[in-house]
Design an enzyme around this catalytic site. Structure first.
Site, PDB file in Angstrom:
ATOM      1  N   CYS A  54      -1.021   4.543  -5.061  1.00  0.00           N
ATOM      2  CA  CYS A  54      -0.900   3.158  -4.605  1.00  0.00           C
ATOM      3  C   CYS A  54      -0.701   3.228  -3.099  1.00  0.00           C
ATOM      4  O   CYS A  54       0.102   4.037  -2.616  1.00  0.00           O
ATOM      5  CB  CYS A  54       0.302   2.486  -5.266  1.00  0.00           C
ATOM      6  SG  CYS A  54       0.694   0.853  -4.591  1.00  0.00           S
ATOM      7  N   THR A  55      -1.446   2.406  -2.367  1.00  0.00           N
ATOM      8  CA  THR A  55      -1.405   2.529  -0.904  1.00  0.00           C
ATOM      9  C   THR A  55      -0.089   2.035  -0.295  1.00  0.00           C
ATOM     10  O   THR A  55       0.172   2.270   0.885  1.00  0.00           O
ATOM     11  CB  THR A  55      -2.589   1.786  -0.259  1.00  0.00           C
ATOM     12  OG1 THR A  55      -2.574   0.411  -0.685  1.00  0.00           O
ATOM     13  CG2 THR A  55      -3.908   2.422  -0.663  1.00  0.00           C
ATOM     14  N   HIS A  56       0.732   1.380  -1.085  1.00  0.00           N
ATOM     15  CA  HIS A  56       2.064   1.027  -0.584  1.00  0.00           C
ATOM     16  C   HIS A  56       2.993   2.253  -0.574  1.00  0.00           C
ATOM     17  O   HIS A  56       3.948   2.289   0.191  1.00  0.00           O
ATOM     18  CB  HIS A  56       2.730  -0.024  -1.486  1.00  0.00           C
ATOM     19  CG  HIS A  56       2.243  -1.427  -1.279  1.00  0.00           C
ATOM     20  ND1 HIS A  56       1.003  -1.856  -1.672  1.00  0.00           N
ATOM     21  CD2 HIS A  56       2.861  -2.513  -0.737  1.00  0.00           C
ATOM     22  CE1 HIS A  56       0.871  -3.150  -1.384  1.00  0.00           C
ATOM     23  NE2 HIS A  56       1.984  -3.569  -0.814  1.00  0.00           N
ATOM     24  N   TYR A  74      -0.727  -6.920  -7.300  1.00  0.00           N
ATOM     25  CA  TYR A  74      -1.930  -6.963  -8.128  1.00  0.00           C
ATOM     26  C   TYR A  74      -1.735  -6.125  -9.401  1.00  0.00           C
ATOM     27  O   TYR A  74      -2.325  -6.410 -10.434  1.00  0.00           O
ATOM     28  CB  TYR A  74      -3.132  -6.374  -7.370  1.00  0.00           C
ATOM     29  CG  TYR A  74      -3.798  -7.254  -6.337  1.00  0.00           C
ATOM     30  CD1 TYR A  74      -3.211  -8.425  -5.874  1.00  0.00           C
ATOM     31  CD2 TYR A  74      -5.031  -6.886  -5.813  1.00  0.00           C
ATOM     32  CE1 TYR A  74      -3.850  -9.202  -4.906  1.00  0.00           C
ATOM     33  CE2 TYR A  74      -5.675  -7.662  -4.857  1.00  0.00           C
ATOM     34  CZ  TYR A  74      -5.082  -8.815  -4.401  1.00  0.00           C
ATOM     35  OH  TYR A  74      -5.717  -9.579  -3.443  1.00  0.00           O
ATOM     36  N   GLY A  75      -0.944  -5.084  -9.254  1.00  0.00           N
ATOM     37  CA  GLY A  75      -0.825  -4.089 -10.327  1.00  0.00           C
ATOM     38  C   GLY A  75      -0.251  -4.621 -11.621  1.00  0.00           C
ATOM     39  O   GLY A  75      -0.330  -3.958 -12.653  1.00  0.00           O
ATOM     40  N   CYS A 129      -6.793  -0.385  -1.717  1.00  0.00           N
ATOM     41  CA  CYS A 129      -5.889  -0.702  -2.817  1.00  0.00           C
ATOM     42  C   CYS A 129      -6.430   0.005  -4.060  1.00  0.00           C
ATOM     43  O   CYS A 129      -7.575  -0.242  -4.466  1.00  0.00           O
ATOM     44  CB  CYS A 129      -5.888  -2.216  -3.009  1.00  0.00           C
ATOM     45  SG  CYS A 129      -4.968  -2.807  -4.438  1.00  0.00           S
ATOM     46  N   ASN A 130      -5.620   0.889  -4.620  1.00  0.00           N
ATOM     47  CA  ASN A 130      -6.061   1.613  -5.829  1.00  0.00           C
ATOM     48  C   ASN A 130      -6.288   0.650  -6.987  1.00  0.00           C
ATOM     49  O   ASN A 130      -7.209   0.827  -7.780  1.00  0.00           O
ATOM     50  CB  ASN A 130      -5.003   2.622  -6.270  1.00  0.00           C
ATOM     51  CG  ASN A 130      -4.824   3.764  -5.300  1.00  0.00           C
ATOM     52  OD1 ASN A 130      -5.326   4.858  -5.520  1.00  0.00           O
ATOM     53  ND2 ASN A 130      -4.115   3.530  -4.209  1.00  0.00           N
ATOM     54  N   THR A 131      -5.450  -0.364  -7.078  1.00  0.00           N
ATOM     55  CA  THR A 131      -5.539  -1.295  -8.202  1.00  0.00           C
ATOM     56  C   THR A 131      -6.841  -2.097  -8.137  1.00  0.00           C
ATOM     57  O   THR A 131      -7.536  -2.263  -9.152  1.00  0.00           O
ATOM     58  CB  THR A 131      -4.329  -2.254  -8.177  1.00  0.00           C
ATOM     59  OG1 THR A 131      -3.140  -1.484  -8.033  1.00  0.00           O
ATOM     60  CG2 THR A 131      -4.248  -3.075  -9.440  1.00  0.00           C
ATOM     61  N   ASP A 133      -6.099  -5.341   1.076  1.00  0.00           N
ATOM     62  CA  ASP A 133      -5.125  -4.840   0.095  1.00  0.00           C
ATOM     63  C   ASP A 133      -4.362  -6.050  -0.430  1.00  0.00           C
ATOM     64  O   ASP A 133      -4.414  -7.138   0.159  1.00  0.00           O
ATOM     65  CB  ASP A 133      -4.153  -3.848   0.758  1.00  0.00           C
ATOM     66  CG  ASP A 133      -3.109  -3.319  -0.230  1.00  0.00           C
ATOM     67  OD1 ASP A 133      -3.460  -3.049  -1.393  1.00  0.00           O
ATOM     68  OD2 ASP A 133      -1.924  -3.207   0.149  1.00  0.00           O
ATOM     69  N   SER A 134      -3.628  -5.840  -1.515  1.00  0.00           N
ATOM     70  CA  SER A 134      -2.786  -6.902  -2.049  1.00  0.00           C
ATOM     71  C   SER A 134      -1.640  -7.241  -1.098  1.00  0.00           C
ATOM     72  O   SER A 134      -0.905  -8.184  -1.355  1.00  0.00           O
ATOM     73  CB  SER A 134      -2.185  -6.449  -3.376  1.00  0.00           C
ATOM     74  OG  SER A 134      -1.354  -5.336  -3.136  1.00  0.00           O
TER      75      SER A 134
HETATM   76  N1  LIG Z   1      -1.657  -1.307  -2.652  1.00  0.00           N
HETATM   77  C1  LIG Z   1      -1.535  -1.246  -4.054  1.00  0.00           C
HETATM   78  C2  LIG Z   1      -1.534  -2.564  -4.734  1.00  0.00           C
HETATM   79  C3  LIG Z   1      -0.346  -2.666  -5.555  1.00  0.00           C
HETATM   80  C4  LIG Z   1      -0.046  -4.000  -6.121  1.00  0.00           C
HETATM   81  O1  LIG Z   1      -0.262  -5.021  -5.471  1.00  0.00           O
HETATM   82  O2  LIG Z   1       0.481  -3.967  -7.234  1.00  0.00           O
HETATM   83  C5  LIG Z   1      -2.450  -0.237  -4.685  1.00  0.00           C
HETATM   84  O3  LIG Z   1      -2.968   0.612  -4.002  1.00  0.00           O
HETATM   85  O4  LIG Z   1      -2.622  -0.211  -5.871  1.00  0.00           O
END
Ligand SMILES: N[C@@H](CCC(=O)O)C(=O)O
EC number: 5.1.1.3
Length: 262
Positions: free
Chosen positions: A183-185, A42-43, A73-75, A10-11
């Site tokens: 988003c996994t966060h 990442y987003g 990570c969805n992104t 993940d990011s």
């Molecule tokens: N964990 C995030 C990454 C978000 C990010 O780094 O912007 C996701 O699922 O998208």
């Protein structure tokens, strides 16, 4: 192959919400989790940058012999998984906003999706929404600023409250009955988000589905670890390991958390 680890990236620390689901479902499996916190979020990056970072993370996990890679990570999934699947010969599991169950189960006909800019503007997300939610009103909201606050350990902060208020209020005004966390966060924000939403709104994410899919794919390939050896649970981060550790909760004692320069 059976005893090789599951690779997860993940990011940053967000994918630990997915790691927990995987570990709970597949406690025999060794795992290597890579948190690219130095490059979060990442987003808010370009698709090319997200792709390059996803390739780098994948190559590290492959260099460690991972038998499957979970893009937690969805992104990264929505911007890079097609490329990864075409270019590397291991199975990849991705995560996308759970728009389908939200659209199917909505009574008001209005659902909210909170996700990163990179996810909501991806063609994969646009296609999925067109396919599964064409007769629904979908309120999309970029979660700009949320990931950096979570990575900084500022879930309980006036800045977080102000952003959540700003992002959720328009959805409430439109009468959503489902809020998709894309988003996994964001699962780490659920207790906070509940303070802003009416109790009738269902909050959904894809964590359990990703763990189940990982199990199914490993099972079909006969790659599930059926040995009784204690699994190794390794975590790597390119920023402060204390932050990652603080998100592991009850698992911190069984995990090995290390700083890795990457
Ligand atoms: N964990 C995030 C990454 C978000 C990010 O780094 O912007 C996701 O699922 O998208």
């Amino acid at each position: 192959m059976k005893t090789q680890p599951i690779g997860i990236f993940d990011s940053g620390i967000g994918g630990t919400s997915i790691w927990k689901e995987i570990h709970e479902l597949l406690p025999n499996e060794s795992t290597i989790y890579l948190a690219d916190s130095k490059h979060a979020p990442y987003g808010e990056k370009t698709q090319n940058d997200i792709l390059a970072l996803s390739v780098k993370n994948t190559e590290y996990l492959l260099s460690r012999g991972c038998k499957i890679i979970v893009v937690a990570c969805n992104t990264a999934t929505t911007n890079a998984i097609n490329y990864l699947r075409e270019n590397y010969h291991v199975p990849f599991i991705g995560i996308e906003p759970a728009i389908k169950p939200a659209a199917l189960n909505s009574s008001t006909g209005v659902v909210g999706v909170l996700a990163t800019r990179g996810t909501l503007t991806s063609s994969l997300f646009t296609k999925t929404t067109a396919l599964y939610a064409k007769d629904r009103k979908v309120i999309e909201q970029f979660g700009d600023g949320l990931v950096p606050l979570i990575e900084a350990g500022k879930i309980e902060s006036p800045e977080m409250d102000a952003l959540l208020q700003e992002y959720l209020q328009p959805m409430i005004a439109e009468n959503i009955d489902h809020l998709v966390l894309g988003c996994t966060h964001y699962p780490y924000l659920i207790p906070k988000i509940k303070q802003f939403l009416p109790p009738s709104v269902n909050i959904i994410d894809s964590g359990k589905a990703v763990a189940k899919q990982t199990q199914n794919i490993l099972d079909n390939l006969h790659f599930l670890n059926d040995t009784k050896k204690r699994p190794a649970l390794e975590f790597y981060t390119n920023t402060d390991p204390d932050v990652l550790e603080s998100f592991l909760g009850v698992y911190r004692d069984v995990a090995t958390i290390s700083y890795l320069h990457f």
